[in-house]
Scaffold this motif. Structure first.
Motif, PDB file in Angstrom:
ATOM      1  N   PHE A  20       0.810  -1.286  -0.050  1.00 46.47           N
ATOM      2  CA  PHE A  20      -0.050  -0.063  -0.026  1.00 46.47           C
ATOM      3  C   PHE A  20       0.669   1.310   0.190  1.00 46.47           C
ATOM      4  O   PHE A  20       0.536   2.055  -0.713  1.00 46.47           O
ATOM      5  CB  PHE A  20      -0.963   0.107   1.241  1.00 46.47           C
ATOM      6  N   LEU A  21       1.694   1.421   0.847  1.00 50.63           N
ATOM      7  CA  LEU A  21       2.945   2.677   0.825  1.00 50.63           C
ATOM      8  C   LEU A  21       3.450   2.825  -0.534  1.00 50.63           C
ATOM      9  O   LEU A  21       3.770   3.755  -0.887  1.00 50.63           O
ATOM     10  CB  LEU A  21       3.679   2.176   2.181  1.00 50.63           C
ATOM     11  N   LEU A  22       4.196   1.680  -0.933  1.00 48.01           N
ATOM     12  CA  LEU A  22       4.714   1.616  -2.266  1.00 48.01           C
ATOM     13  C   LEU A  22       4.038   2.252  -3.232  1.00 48.01           C
ATOM     14  O   LEU A  22       4.425   3.149  -4.075  1.00 48.01           O
ATOM     15  CB  LEU A  22       5.587   0.562  -2.475  1.00 48.01           C
ATOM     16  N   ASN A  23       2.765   1.953  -3.373  1.00 51.00           N
ATOM     17  CA  ASN A  23       1.809   2.321  -4.389  1.00 51.00           C
ATOM     18  C   ASN A  23       1.678   3.906  -4.061  1.00 51.00           C
ATOM     19  O   ASN A  23       1.512   4.556  -5.021  1.00 51.00           O
ATOM     20  CB  ASN A  23       0.513   1.476  -4.304  1.00 51.00           C
ATOM     21  N   LEU A  24       1.290   4.075  -2.722  1.00 48.22           N
ATOM     22  CA  LEU A  24       1.247   5.633  -2.512  1.00 48.22           C
ATOM     23  C   LEU A  24       2.221   6.600  -2.774  1.00 48.22           C
ATOM     24  O   LEU A  24       1.857   7.578  -3.414  1.00 48.22           O
ATOM     25  CB  LEU A  24       0.796   5.660  -0.889  1.00 48.22           C
ATOM     26  N   PHE A  25       3.278   6.119  -2.562  1.00 47.73           N
ATOM     27  CA  PHE A  25       4.739   6.956  -2.682  1.00 47.73           C
ATOM     28  C   PHE A  25       4.661   7.026  -4.372  1.00 47.73           C
ATOM     29  O   PHE A  25       5.096   8.100  -4.886  1.00 47.73           O
ATOM     30  CB  PHE A  25       5.932   6.449  -1.780  1.00 47.73           C
ATOM     31  N   TYR A  26       4.471   6.008  -5.079  1.00 49.37           N
ATOM     32  CA  TYR A  26       4.595   6.024  -6.628  1.00 49.37           C
ATOM     33  C   TYR A  26       3.388   6.982  -7.157  1.00 49.37           C
ATOM     34  O   TYR A  26       4.022   7.706  -8.079  1.00 49.37           O
ATOM     35  CB  TYR A  26       4.630   4.714  -7.190  1.00 49.37           C
ATOM     36  N   THR A  27       2.488   7.072  -6.470  1.00 50.11           N
ATOM     37  CA  THR A  27       1.398   7.918  -6.902  1.00 50.11           C
ATOM     38  C   THR A  27       1.748   9.423  -6.894  1.00 50.11           C
ATOM     39  O   THR A  27       1.373  10.206  -7.555  1.00 50.11           O
ATOM     40  CB  THR A  27       0.055   7.554  -6.159  1.00 50.11           C
ATOM     41  N   TYR A  28       2.204   9.653  -5.621  1.00 51.00           N
ATOM     42  CA  TYR A  28       2.562  11.126  -5.362  1.00 51.00           C
ATOM     43  C   TYR A  28       3.848  11.367  -6.412  1.00 51.00           C
ATOM     44  O   TYR A  28       3.890  12.618  -6.828  1.00 51.00           O
ATOM     45  CB  TYR A  28       3.165  11.170  -3.940  1.00 51.00           C
TER      46      TYR A  28
END
Length: 397
Positions: A20-28
């Protein structure tokens, strides 16, 4: 809950949260700036920045490498080796304080909270010391002394005699009541200590202080004072800022080696400066963000009661700035008059308490002390007439 789980269950939880965090950071990182952050993302950021919710960077790195070991056709294949710079965009958007440049960022970080803390504390501009001379408070003007004539002394003598005769004529019970009221007033006044640092509106209105926001490459270690000009880092307060600041402070308190607490000291200063809406207005060049003035006051007043106590072996630069603010403020004419009056009050309170046991039988002594209080009040009035301690011009010293 983790203590009741076996290794497989714990690994599954970390994997889900890590993905979840990896996807969030890549989205940002993939979205163009400026990135719009709504209430949902602000609320989510509060949970992610909690001390107890930190996922070690080494776990994120392992998950990232596992993903690319099975799929090399990903759009992010060029970033196979994960670095802590993946936190940069998220921290830049949600951090209440400006971050240092990427070149000065950490080469490694334990987790997201560690990365943001490092970037905040190490946002320092390397400057050569200014040659500007430190501000020296103006010397107090000395009144022109004139020889007093006998005719000038007589009215004051008559006032003292009339005061003493008046006190002599007052019944004993009224004298005792006046004594008790005087004790109560002096105790209240002597216990009303000034705060460590006066609020921003008090410093501005009574001391002529002005507050300036510094550039982005200046952080909490660059705070300085020049005369009555105080230079502070710009702080951006949004809906998630309260939780983020509290967790950054908690992280500093947990990990510091008791030699430096820059963020805690900065928040101590800000909590002292902001106690009402007028203070927020005076700090308009320093405080930015979406919060209303009342919400800003609530944030700082609520945080002031939970800041951890710090004890350092050496005096920090921040403590030096706070001491300099108090020194300049107390050197003002109004504060000198206040401190002088407070010394008088403390002395009178000590004397009145010393003779308290004689109130029932020796009420004439109390009358004498009360007459002394009258003399002090007359002295104070004379001081104010000469130096203008109640004059607004005292602020422009």
């Amino acid at each position: 809950m983790f203590l009741q789980c076996d290794d497989n269950h714990l690994a599954c939880l970390l994997a889900i949260d890590g993905l979840f965090l990896l996807n969030l950071f890549y989205t940002y990182n993939d979205q163009p700036e400026p990135l719009e952050v709504g209430p949902k993302k602000r609320s989510m950021a509060q949970d992610i920045m909690m001390v107890e919710n930190q996922i070690p960077f080494i776990v994120l790195k392992e998950i990232h490498e596992a993903l690319y070991s099975t799929s090399c056709s990903s759009s992010h294949s060029s970033n196979y080796r994960l670095t802590c710079s993946i936190f940069q965009t998220f921290c830049k958007i949600h951090s209440p304080l400006k971050l240092c440049s990427n070149s000065e960022g950490p080469s490694r970080a334990d987790h997201l909270l560690h990365y943001m803390y490092f970037k905040i504390v190490n946002n320092v501009r390397r400057v050569v010391k200014s040659q500007e001379q430190p501000h020296e408070p103006q010397p107090r003007p000395q009144p022109h002394s004139k020889p007093q004539k006998a005719e000038e002394i007589k009215p004051q003598t008559r006032i003292l005699e009339a005061t003493y005769k008046l006190l002599e004529s007052i019944p004993k019970n009224e004298i005792v009541e006046a004594y008790e009221q005087t004790i109560s007033i002096l105790e209240t006044f002597c216990q009303s200590d000034q705060p460590v640092t006066p609020s921003a509106s008090t410093l501005h209105d009574k001391g002529g202080f002005r507050f300036h926001g510094m550039e982005e490459d200046c952080g909490i270690k660059n705070i300085r004072i020049s005369g009555t000009d105080v230079y502070l880092p710009v702080i951006t307060l949004n809906k998630d800022s309260d939780v983020i600041l509290r967790n950054l402070i908690a992280y500093e308190a947990l990990t510091s080696k008791s030699t430096s607490f820059p963020l805690i000291e900065f928040m101590v200063l800000m909590c002292a400066l902001v106690v009402n809406v007028d203070d927020v207005k005076r700090l308009k060049n320093v405080i930015e963000g979406d919060l209303e003035a009342e919400e800003v006051v609530k944030l700082f007043t609520g945080m002031s009661s939970c800041l951890p106590a710090t004890k350092m072996e050496e005096k920090s630069k921040m403590k030096g700035v706070i001491d300099e603010i108090n020194k300049v403020y107390n050197s003002g004419l109004r504060m000198r008059a206040y401190l002088l009056l407070k010394k008088f009050a403390q002395w009178l309170l000590m004397v009145l308490r010393a003779i308290g046991g004689f109130v029932g039988s020796s009420w004439k002594i109390v009358a004498f002390i009360l007459s002394l209080v009258t003399v002090v009040l007359l002295t104070l009035q004379a001081y104010c007439d000469v130096y203008g301690c109640g004059n607004k011009k005292a602020r422009s010293h």
